[in-house]
Structures are given as structure tokens and as C-alpha cells.
Design an enzyme around this catalytic site. Structure first.
Site, short mmCIF file in Angstrom:
data_model
loop_
_atom_site.label_atom_id
_atom_site.label_comp_id
_atom_site.label_asym_id
_atom_site.label_seq_id
_atom_site.Cartn_x
_atom_site.Cartn_y
_atom_site.Cartn_z
N LYS A 31 40.21 53.06 100.09
CA LYS A 31 41.70 52.34 100.05
C LYS A 31 41.33 50.78 99.93
O LYS A 31 40.93 50.07 100.65
CB LYS A 31 41.95 52.34 101.77
N GLU B 94 32.62 44.03 107.96
CA GLU B 94 32.02 42.70 106.89
C GLU B 94 33.07 41.82 106.91
O GLU B 94 34.20 42.02 106.48
CB GLU B 94 31.59 43.19 105.50
N CYS C 271 33.51 35.48 100.75
CA CYS C 271 33.24 35.54 102.18
C CYS C 271 31.92 34.44 102.40
O CYS C 271 31.85 34.10 103.72
CB CYS C 271 32.89 36.83 102.70
N GLU D 257 38.26 29.91 108.61
CA GLU D 257 37.92 30.18 107.44
C GLU D 257 39.00 30.01 106.47
O GLU D 257 40.20 30.09 106.57
CB GLU D 257 37.80 31.71 107.19
#
Ligand code: NAD
Length: 511
Positions: free
Chosen positions: A173, A246, A280, A376
Site C-alpha cells: 500500500k 521505520e 528520514c 521532525e
């Protein structure tokens, strides 16, 4: 302007549709149907049917298919790169290096490596010399893979390759921001001759992702935000199925007083602005030691000024891909400035272009109470904080809920490794940046809120298997010491053994 617009709310029996736009130009890229929970379950059933024969085929046959996929990718590289460019607006070099080259490497690496890592193994036993242990790695069955939009091809392909190499089927997905790139993964394996149903891509948004987690798969490999990761983990926990998470990062960069300034400054600019900061493992905050801070900042600003941005001609920095993330970036800059930070470069949306371009931004006079140092950003921001010494840099680096990657810059490599070890992160780099995900030998993942589990490397491959331990008796004696009947004689013998094995040098050596 939303990059993904919901065109039609579902009425009975009807699928929702999403309209996609280019983040670089905002032009329409067409529409997709959102897969329903029934569609997802059907994909999982198809995968379940296809998987046993794939597992049965063995490592060599699977490796041949993966290598065929490399050939397909080489033949259609231009077409695939163009499709990725349409959905992401990335510069060509970033697509080639981080998506296409990395994909070929992953396919070939795991084709070669899986047999060595996962083939049955006999392990000699340290104590029970009359038994043999056989370790058997069995595929899990059907793996659900849910991926984000920042590297839409490789982040979908890489876990798929590992799951396949280990003998699993996959239902993928991809992000709703980059669905057509996700579909390329299915297309690649279909053209490489993989059996029908073995790799199926279901398109849709969070609802589709949630449906996949609940569709009866045997593992979820999730890559995305902390917020979604937590929901996925809750559902997997309830179902008692494994998942790897992750998640996001807030990677620190420590610049020691003896660093090669030229390389460190270039590394800071690349680490923060490659893929427009949407990595990331982007460098999200810099701690530079006082003696070299002025020179370092000057060089960073000079190099940032040279970056080219925009949808026309050659460019270094592409657009942001997902409008809500652009809003996060804007909010982080506004918060920092309101609390006293200074903008030395960028700081705003690029007024030259209609697309989602945010200028590469350097911030100084930042402090740890600012969002830009705590949360972040996942965009082209490079906040730089001066610190007294390495000890202060380390303390601040670890003052974070995240722990994905980190980088340390010093001419003393031994000291660099020492500092890296002291950082609370799943990965770290000395005198370089970003590269940890792209090294297949290196298990990749985070600590703290950055995730659970590892992808890549032998550890990653094993994560797509159940390990079964089979113990085999070697000599077939009529009875064993510890079997019935119990009695004083056996207890005396056991005591003698106890004293010999753990109480004498010879016994310890033999065991
Ligand atoms: P996101 O969490 O919003 O979405 C990720 C995927 O999850 C998408 O496919 C989305 O449709 C799906 N999803 C949304 N809600 C869901 C639900 N309830 N159940 C199941 N699936 C659901 O993340 P994003 O905005 O696409 O990606 C950016 C984030 O990903 C950043 O935080 C970034 O750091 C992280 N990321 C991590 C890594 C890594 O390897 N650690 C790599 C790339 C990106």
C-alpha cells in the site's frame, strides 16, 4: 492547493476517487480509485494462494526472478524515472541514485544473499553433545507493506525484495501522494514473470492502509510517521502479528573543532537539502563547536546560496511533495523566528514557482525550546546551534524523543566512532551523512520514537521469516539420563556432572 483531492465521497457500493497533482507544477496527474477493505482482503487472499508455490520454488528460482526484475528495470529505467519525476518533481540525479540505482542494488544483493543467510543450518551444541540443532527459516506467508511518499519507489521496492527473497508474498500500500510509483513495483515484478497475485499493489489512503493491517496478513512492514506507526503497532499488537516500524527522525550533526570544514559544510548542505530535506535520515539540526562556528556557518551559507531550485532546467533542490509537510516547515520557521532565530538563507516558499518549492533555509541563534530543534521538520531546513564543546553537543543531540540516524565530523576517526556510539540512535555516520539506508549490509532502523525493528542486512531478511529450531537426537539410546525413573543414583550423577562442567577448567573448556 491539495496534491491529493478527494473527488467523490463513497456512496453505497462506490469507491472514493482521489485526484493527484504534480507537486512541481500543480498540474493534474489523473485520478485513482481508492481500494476498499474488500479489495484489500481480496488482494491478501490472492497473495495467500500464490505464496506456497513461491516458497517451494527455493532460493535459486527466486533469485532468478529477482535478477530478471533487474533486467526489466534496466530496460525501462527512463520510463520509470519519468513516472517518479511526475509524482515527486525530484531532480533527475536524485531519482537515478536513490531510486533506480538503489533498486538494482537491492534486487541483486538479496538475490545473492538470501540463500546464504536463510538456508537451513546445523548448529553444534556446546553442552548436549548427543543432540544436533537445525535452524530452519520459514517464510511468514503474506507481508503487508505500507510506505510513504518521500522515496516512493525504493521504500516500496526494498522491503518487497527482502520479503520475496525470503519466500513471502506481498501486498503493498503506497502513499496516496505517490500511488502510481508504488504501482510500478507491481508492474516490475509482473514483467519479471512472478506468479499472479504474488505482489499486489492496493492504492488508497490511510483507510486502505488500516484495512491492510487488519486484513489477516502475517507481518506489517511500515515506513512512515510516528503518529501512524503507533496506530499500526497497536493493531498489530492486538492481532499478535509482528511489525517493523521505520519512523521519523530528528537527526543531529556534530561538528568537532578539528573537522575538515570544507567537507563538513558541504555535508551539512547535502544532508539537510538533498531530496528537499524529505529524508528520514536528513540532517535536521547541527551542533557546531564554538572555535569553528563562524567559519562553518559562513561556508554553509555560501554553499546554500549556490543551490538551484525549480521545475525548469537543471536543479539541485526539488519541491516538497506533500502540502501538509510544507505547512509543518513553515510553522517551524515561524516559531523559530518568533523565539529569536535569524534566517541566513531562504526562510520562505520560493516565489518564482507555483509548485511546492520551499527555499533551502539556514537558521542560526536557535535554541532547544524551538520546534525546529525538537520536532521532525522533514523539509529543507538547516538550524545551526553553537555549542561550547563536544560534551554539550552530545547532551543536546540526545535531548530528543527521536533516535534514527546521526552524523559526526572530526579528523580523529576513532574519536568520531566514540562520539557516534554515545549518540542514542539506530544508525550513525562519521564524516558523511544520509547513506545508512542505502547500504544493504547495514541493518537500518531507529531507537526511541524512531521505530522498532530493523530492515536491510541479514537481520532484515531474517525478519521476514519464522525461525524454527529442530533438535535431533544423534545416537538413539534406549533412554536418557533425565527421563523416568528418577532416583538418588541419577541425582548423584547429575551433581558430579554439575561440579565437573562448571567447577573445573577442563569442564568449562569442554562446554
Ligand atoms: P504517514 O505516516 O502519514 O503515511 C505513511 C503511510 O501510511 C501512507 O501510505 C499512508 O497512507 C499510510 N497510513 C496512514 N494512516 C494509516 C493507518 N491508520 N493505518 C495504516 N496505514 C496508514 O507518513 P508520510 O507522511 O507518508 O511519510 C513521512 C514520514 O515517514 C516522516 O515522518 C518520515 O521520517 C518517515 N519516514 C521514515 C523512514 C524510515 O525508514 N525510518 C523512511 C522514509 C520516511
Amino acid at each position: 492547493m491539495a496534491i491529493v483531492e478527494v473527488l467523490q465521497a463513497a456512496s453505497a457500493g462506490e469507491r472514493r476517487r482521489l485526484l493527484l497533482r504534480s507537486p512541481a507544477t500543480l498540474e493534474s496527474l489523473g485520478e485513482i480509485d481508492v481500494a476498499t477493505a474488500d479489495d484489500v482482503r481480496a488482494a491478501v487472499e490472492g497473495a495467500r494462494k500464490a505464496q506456497p508455490a513461491w516458497a517451494e520454488a527455493g532460493f535459486d528460482a527466486r533469485a532468478r526472478h529477482l535478477r530478471r526484475a533487474v533486467r526489466v528495470l534496466l530496460a525501462r529505467e527512463g520510463e520509470f524515472a519519468a513516472a517518479i519525476a511526475r509524482e515527486t518533481g525530484k531532480p533527475e540525479l536524485e531519482i537515478l541514485s536513490a531510486e533506480i540505482v538503489a533498486a538494482c542494488d537491492a534486487l541483486e544483493y538479496y538475490a545473492k544473499r538470501a540463500k546464504k543467510v536463510l538456508a537451513d543450518r546445523t548448529v553444534p551444541l556446546h553442552l548436549m553433545k548427543s543432540k544436533k540443532l537445525r535452524l530452519v527459516h520459514k517464510p511468514l506467508g503474506v507481508v503487508g507493506i505500507i510506505t510513504p511518499w518521500n522515496f516512493p519507489f525504493i521504500l516500496a521496492l526494498n522491503p518487497t525484495v527482502q520479503a520475496l527473497a525470503a519466500g513471502n508474498a506481498v501486498v503493498l500500500k503506497p502513499s496516496e501522494a505517490t500511488p502510481m510509483t508504488g504501482r510500478l513495483v507491481e508492474e516490475l515484478f509482473r514483467e519479471a514473470g512472478l506468479p499472479e497475485g504474488l505482489v499486489t499493489c492496493v492504492l488508497g489512503d490511510g483507510e486502505t492502509g488500516a484495512a491492510l493491517v487488519e486484513a489477516g496478513v502475517d507481518k506489517i512492514a511500515f515506513t512512515g510517521s510516528v503518529r501512524t506507526g503507533r496506530k499500526v503497532a497497536e493493531s498489530c499488537g492486538r492481532q499478535l502479528i509482528p511489525c517493523t516500524l521505520e519512523l521519523g527522525g530528528k537527526d543531529p550533526m556534530i561538528v568537532c573543532a578539528d573537522a575538515d570544514l570544507e567537507r563538513a559544510a558541504a555535508g551539512a548542505v547535502f544532508g539537510a537539502f538533498a531530496n528537499a530535506g524529505q529524508i528520514c535520515v536528513s540532517t535536521e539540526r547541527v551542533y557546531v563547536t564554538e572555535p569553528i562556528a563562524d567559519a562553518f556557518i559562513r561556508k554553509v551559507v555560501e554553499k546554500t546560496a549556490q543551490l538551484r531550485q525549480g521545475p525548469e532546467g537543471e536543479a539541485d533542490v526539488g519541491p516538497m511533495i506533500w502540502p501538509p509537510q510544507l505547512e509543518v516547515v513553515e510553522a517551524h520557521v515561524a516559531d523559530a523566528v518568533a523565539r529569536g532565530a535569524r534566517v541566513l538563507a531562504g526562510g520562505r516558499r520560493n516565489p518564482r514557482w507555483a509548485g511546492l518549492y520551499f527555499e533551502p533555509t539556514v537558521l542560526v541563534d536557535v535554541t532547544h525550546d524551538m520546534l525546529v530543534m525538537r520536532e521532525e521538520s522533514f523539509g529543507p531546513l538547516l538550524p545551526i546551534q553553537r555549542v561550547r564543546d563536544e560534551a554539550e553537543a552530545l547532551r543536546l543531540a540526545n535531548d530528543s524523543r527521536y533516535g534514527l540516524n546521526a552524523n559526526v565530523w572530526t579528523r580523529d576517526k576513532r574519536r568520531g566512532v566514540e562520539l557516534a556510539r554515545s549518540i542514542e540512535s539506530g544508525c550513525a555516520v562519521v564524516n558523511d551523512c544520509l547513506i545508512t539506508y542505502g547500504i544493504p549490509e547495514s541493518p537500518f532502523g531507529g531507537v526511541k520514537a524512531s521505530g522498532i525493528g530493523r530492515v536491510n542486512g541479514d537481520l532484515g531478511l531474517k525478519g521476514y521469516c519464522q525461525v524454527q529450531s529442530i533438535v535431533v537426537d544423534r545416537f538413539g539410546a534406549k533412554s536418557e539420563l533425565l527421563w523416568f525413573p528418577y532416583g538418588a543414583r541419577k541425582a548423584r550423577l547429575l551433581r558430579r556432572l554439575l561440579r565437573f562442567v562448571w567447577g573445573t577448567p577442563l569442564g568449562r573448556w569442554l562446554s
